[in-house]
Write a protein that holds these residues in place. Sequence first.
Motif, PDB file in Angstrom:
ATOM      1  N   LEU A 192      42.841  36.477  42.196  1.00  0.00           N
ATOM      2  CA  LEU A 192      42.063  36.503  43.432  1.00  0.00           C
ATOM      3  C   LEU A 192      40.602  36.557  43.011  1.00  0.00           C
ATOM      4  O   LEU A 192      40.142  37.562  42.477  1.00  0.00           O
ATOM      5  N   GLN A 193      39.895  35.446  43.238  1.00  0.00           N
ATOM      6  CA  GLN A 193      38.475  35.370  42.880  1.00  0.00           C
ATOM      7  C   GLN A 193      37.639  35.353  44.144  1.00  0.00           C
ATOM      8  O   GLN A 193      37.793  34.473  44.996  1.00  0.00           O
ATOM      9  N   ALA A 194      36.769  36.365  44.240  1.00  0.00           N
ATOM     10  CA  ALA A 194      35.839  36.456  45.366  1.00  0.00           C
ATOM     11  C   ALA A 194      34.463  36.768  44.795  1.00  0.00           C
ATOM     12  O   ALA A 194      33.850  37.779  45.114  1.00  0.00           O
ATOM     13  N   GLU A 195      33.980  35.879  43.939  1.00  0.00           N
ATOM     14  CA  GLU A 195      32.718  36.108  43.242  1.00  0.00           C
ATOM     15  C   GLU A 195      31.543  35.683  44.120  1.00  0.00           C
ATOM     16  O   GLU A 195      31.591  34.653  44.797  1.00  0.00           O
ATOM     17  N   MET A 196      30.497  36.519  44.095  1.00  0.00           N
ATOM     18  CA  MET A 196      29.302  36.292  44.905  1.00  0.00           C
ATOM     19  C   MET A 196      29.645  36.132  46.391  1.00  0.00           C
ATOM     20  O   MET A 196      28.955  35.454  47.141  1.00  0.00           O
ATOM     21  N   MET A 197      30.690  36.757  46.785  1.00  0.00           N
ATOM     22  CA  MET A 197      31.088  36.780  48.196  1.00  0.00           C
ATOM     23  C   MET A 197      30.187  37.743  48.960  1.00  0.00           C
ATOM     24  O   MET A 197      29.675  38.715  48.404  1.00  0.00           O
ATOM     25  N   ALA A 208      47.919  45.515  48.586  1.00  0.00           N
ATOM     26  CA  ALA A 208      47.939  44.144  48.067  1.00  0.00           C
ATOM     27  C   ALA A 208      48.398  44.127  46.606  1.00  0.00           C
ATOM     28  O   ALA A 208      48.239  45.112  45.871  1.00  0.00           O
ATOM     29  N   THR A 209      48.953  42.987  46.189  1.00  0.00           N
ATOM     30  CA  THR A 209      49.416  42.813  44.811  1.00  0.00           C
ATOM     31  C   THR A 209      48.806  41.538  44.242  1.00  0.00           C
ATOM     32  O   THR A 209      48.976  40.457  44.811  1.00  0.00           O
ATOM     33  N   ILE A 210      48.107  41.680  43.123  1.00  0.00           N
ATOM     34  CA  ILE A 210      47.444  40.551  42.462  1.00  0.00           C
ATOM     35  C   ILE A 210      48.111  40.356  41.105  1.00  0.00           C
ATOM     36  O   ILE A 210      48.132  41.268  40.277  1.00  0.00           O
ATOM     37  N   GLY A 211      48.637  39.149  40.870  1.00  0.00           N
ATOM     38  CA  GLY A 211      49.436  38.901  39.676  1.00  0.00           C
ATOM     39  C   GLY A 211      48.660  38.884  38.383  1.00  0.00           C
ATOM     40  O   GLY A 211      49.232  39.143  37.323  1.00  0.00           O
ATOM     41  N   VAL A 212      47.373  38.554  38.422  1.00  0.00           N
ATOM     42  CA  VAL A 212      46.574  38.556  37.183  1.00  0.00           C
ATOM     43  C   VAL A 212      45.350  39.447  37.418  1.00  0.00           C
ATOM     44  O   VAL A 212      45.451  40.657  37.327  1.00  0.00           O
ATOM     45  N   SER A 213      44.188  38.881  37.747  1.00  0.00           N
ATOM     46  CA  SER A 213      42.969  39.672  37.902  1.00  0.00           C
ATOM     47  C   SER A 213      42.371  39.510  39.300  1.00  0.00           C
ATOM     48  O   SER A 213      42.578  38.489  39.958  1.00  0.00           O
ATOM     49  N   LEU A 214      41.621  40.528  39.693  1.00  0.00           N
ATOM     50  CA  LEU A 214      40.880  40.510  40.950  1.00  0.00           C
ATOM     51  C   LEU A 214      39.403  40.601  40.600  1.00  0.00           C
ATOM     52  O   LEU A 214      38.952  41.589  40.019  1.00  0.00           O
ATOM     53  N   SER A 215      38.652  39.557  40.931  1.00  0.00           N
ATOM     54  CA  SER A 215      37.238  39.497  40.561  1.00  0.00           C
ATOM     55  C   SER A 215      36.363  39.511  41.806  1.00  0.00           C
ATOM     56  O   SER A 215      36.442  38.618  42.649  1.00  0.00           O
ATOM     57  N   LEU A 216      35.525  40.543  41.896  1.00  0.00           N
ATOM     58  CA  LEU A 216      34.480  40.624  42.916  1.00  0.00           C
ATOM     59  C   LEU A 216      33.114  40.600  42.236  1.00  0.00           C
ATOM     60  O   LEU A 216      32.166  41.225  42.713  1.00  0.00           O
ATOM     61  N   ARG A 217      33.017  39.880  41.136  1.00  0.00           N
ATOM     62  CA  ARG A 217      31.759  39.807  40.395  1.00  0.00           C
ATOM     63  C   ARG A 217      30.639  39.299  41.307  1.00  0.00           C
ATOM     64  O   ARG A 217      30.771  38.282  41.973  1.00  0.00           O
ATOM     65  N   GLY A 218      29.529  40.030  41.286  1.00  0.00           N
ATOM     66  CA  GLY A 218      28.341  39.579  41.992  1.00  0.00           C
ATOM     67  C   GLY A 218      28.442  39.605  43.497  1.00  0.00           C
ATOM     68  O   GLY A 218      27.538  39.112  44.185  1.00  0.00           O
ATOM     69  N   SER A 219      29.490  40.164  44.044  1.00  0.00           N
ATOM     70  CA  SER A 219      29.676  40.164  45.489  1.00  0.00           C
ATOM     71  C   SER A 219      28.889  41.279  46.154  1.00  0.00           C
ATOM     72  O   SER A 219      28.530  42.275  45.527  1.00  0.00           O
TER      73      SER A 219
END
Length: 533
Positions: A192-197, A208-219
């Motif tokens: 789940l990628q939500a970067e700069m969101m 929630a269940t994320i199979g690999v990584s959850l990225s909120l970088r820069g959000s």
Amino acid sequence: MTEPGDGDAPADLQLTSAEWSMWQAFRNGSTCDLHIGDPARDDPHGQHLWGPERRVRARVVALLLLDGPLPQPGRVAALQLTGAYITDTLDVAGGTIKPFVELRDCRFEAEVVLPESHFTTLRMVNCAIPRLEAARLHTEGDLHLPRCVVHSGIRLTDAQIGTDLMLNQTVVHKDRQGRSVMADGLTVAQDLQAEMMESYGELSLRGATIGVSLSLRGSRLCNPFGRRALNAPQLTVERTLYLTAAGLANSPFSSNVTPPYGIGQTPSRGTRVQRFECEGGMRLDDGRFGDAVDFENARFVMEADQELSLRRIQTPELRFLGERPQRGRVILSGARVVNLIDKSASWPGLGGLWMAGFSYETLIPRGHFPLALRLQWVAAATPEYAPEPYEMLAASLRSTGEDADAREVLLAKQRRRRETLPLAAKAWGILQDWTVAYGYRPGRAAVWMAVLWAIGTLYFSMSPPPPLKAGEAPPWNPYLYSLDLLLPVIDLNQGAAWKPDGGAQWVAAVLILAGWVLATTVAAGASRLLRRQ
């Protein structure tokens, strides 16, 4: 509907030229591009009105998705639509959509309704959407919503995404309940990628269940008037949760995702690198993270009653390396961490940190973090005395061979405990601290013994006591006599042979009492060390 083998649209649809182009492109598996070539006028988020030459009806789009014509021979049907204004409500709730769907630079007049629908892959790139309703949505592949602007929230409750969910550079405003993204029970098979969101409201990922990584970088998560900007208790991330900085492609903070799904243009805040910002509270209680939770360079802006809550989380590594919150609280109660990577400038001050029951194995400080500051860190987490944070810190220091620092921590624990005792016990504690530091500095006892032995020897050399029984006393030796008085257990056959009186009696009493105090305090300290407490 279309007749089998008939690729033409039903006559009663009365397709416009834009819709006819879309229909033919669907059969060919090609892109229907309705751009006019002017970047300002083609911007779906701009102020320019779009004329009838770009309008397609939602019912025609739904017909193509649910029961579209057969593809041209040798082609695969797909809806690839660019620069269109989709009028009315696009509603395919409960439907099964087999064609590949990609909508770029489109405007929607009304909400998009997808609950309980099934897609292979759905991509909506840089679209203007009033609202996206997609509870219990299923996709076999991706759900991509990069750079979209959603004016009244996204609902993905209990949705199941077969591969990746991408919300990079998406701007989502709150709905009538104050939530920007409602994704409780969401399952994403991969990332789940939500970067700069940008989220204006509560981003909810409960369970929630994320199979690999959850990225909120820069959000930027902004909900200053609600309780939380991110509400994600019982979140499971198989690898890492990133709440760190992000940058454009080829920058040191790039996630290396291929545009347009990665960060491919200057973000709205106008800088190539943005750090993660959370304006409002955050709850990650009871979360499970397979690799790490990373707060490097993160910024939290909270009100006094808001929290960054990490209660009972479990992760091999917690990287607490963000900016110190000026208000609010950081809660680590019951959290279990193997490696705690932190820096002194990241932790809040007195009253701003709670960590009762917080356990960690190894401390890995980043930058200058001496023991004095580490003790201040523990004190900030214990406005009222609690032994567990001190014992946990001492155990961690011992595990890395820093036994002297561990003893200093346990000494600090005794001093904090003394503040809670009644007056008499407090006075006794002060005496123990002043003499032998509660037994954690046994060398002091040897110094005091030597001083008292010298004083006793000098005094009894000048004023020897008479023998208890004449003719039965051993030869007088002021050195052995003073030492026999000081040592509470060992008998040197001197103390019972002489009968001090007057001032000598008081001196002997002081030596005996001092010997017992020193011996019991050192014994208590040694016992604590042997039990490794």
